[in-house]
Design an enzyme around this catalytic site. Sequence first.
Site, PDB file in Angstrom:
ATOM      1  N   ARG A  57      78.272  51.427  86.941  1.00  0.00           N
ATOM      2  CA  ARG A  57      77.997  50.355  87.914  1.00  0.00           C
ATOM      3  C   ARG A  57      79.170  49.416  88.201  1.00  0.00           C
ATOM      4  NH1 ARG A  57      72.273  47.423  87.348  1.00  0.00           N
ATOM      5  NH2 ARG A  57      73.170  46.582  85.433  1.00  0.00           N
ATOM      6  N   ASP A  58      80.336  49.627  87.577  1.00  0.00           N
ATOM      7  CA  ASP A  58      81.470  48.737  87.889  1.00  0.00           C
ATOM      8  C   ASP A  58      82.799  49.480  87.731  1.00  0.00           C
ATOM      9  OD1 ASP A  58      82.554  46.352  88.782  1.00  0.00           O
ATOM     10  OD2 ASP A  58      82.685  45.475  86.778  1.00  0.00           O
ATOM     11  N   ILE A  59      82.897  50.643  88.364  1.00  0.00           N
ATOM     12  CA  ILE A  59      84.132  51.427  88.320  1.00  0.00           C
ATOM     13  C   ILE A  59      85.130  50.804  89.290  1.00  0.00           C
ATOM     14  CG2 ILE A  59      85.158  53.692  88.779  1.00  0.00           C
ATOM     15  CD1 ILE A  59      82.315  54.836  88.062  1.00  0.00           C
ATOM     16  N   ASN A  63      89.059  48.406  85.303  1.00  0.00           N
ATOM     17  CA  ASN A  63      88.189  48.919  84.241  1.00  0.00           C
ATOM     18  C   ASN A  63      88.573  50.329  83.797  1.00  0.00           C
ATOM     19  OD1 ASN A  63      86.711  46.603  84.013  1.00  0.00           O
ATOM     20  ND2 ASN A  63      84.991  47.306  85.244  1.00  0.00           N
ATOM     21  N   THR A  99      81.390  45.002  91.498  1.00  0.00           N
ATOM     22  CA  THR A  99      82.533  44.373  92.172  1.00  0.00           C
ATOM     23  C   THR A  99      82.473  44.751  93.643  1.00  0.00           C
ATOM     24  OG1 THR A  99      83.841  44.499  90.142  1.00  0.00           O
ATOM     25  CG2 THR A  99      85.051  44.214  92.213  1.00  0.00           C
TER      26      THR A  99
END
Length: 198
Positions: A57-59, A63, A99
């Site tokens: 959910r936040d690639i 990260n 993001t």
Amino acid sequence: MFATENRTVLICEHIDGGSVGQNLAANGLPTVPQIVMFALGLMRTIDELHSVDVIHRDIKPDNIILRDGDWARPVLIDFGLSRGLADETFTVYPARVGTVAYMSPEQLRGEKARKASDIWACGVLFYKLLTGNHPYLVTTAGLHIDDLADLVVGNPRPMLERVPPELESLVGRMLSDHEYQRGSSRRTLSDLKKLAAK
């Protein structure tokens, strides 16, 4: 005497090499072969997650660490927003988690992230590595988040001449605004292996 209780502790490895974002800022865009090897490494990780029904959910560039600065050895980090598909959640939808620049159309609409949302984020990341730009947005400055979902539909902007047509087509598929057309992590990994073998 103090009462004792069990607590879960997450111990993370220190990885030298800097994030994708740091490497881009310091060295510019990687070569197409480096990007293909990077994509292979990242999609192997995504496929492992998806095989046990976990979504990141936040690639995004910050990260992912490049072990020893090697594009062929990406390490996905920061699982603070990840969740299992069967997990109970305190998130009340509509809600936006992630993001903004790497959120899929469904996330921008406030819907639940699914496996296809991770595929979308990887597509945005691969496009950025290949061109230096976001596939749709010039900037998010001054835009309300409710307006962004309408801006990330249709075909992405054309890529540079250095990008092989098969790779452009693969990334374009990952960026489909129709979730079912993006393909699975397994299919994406298989297609990348074919590209790497050429």
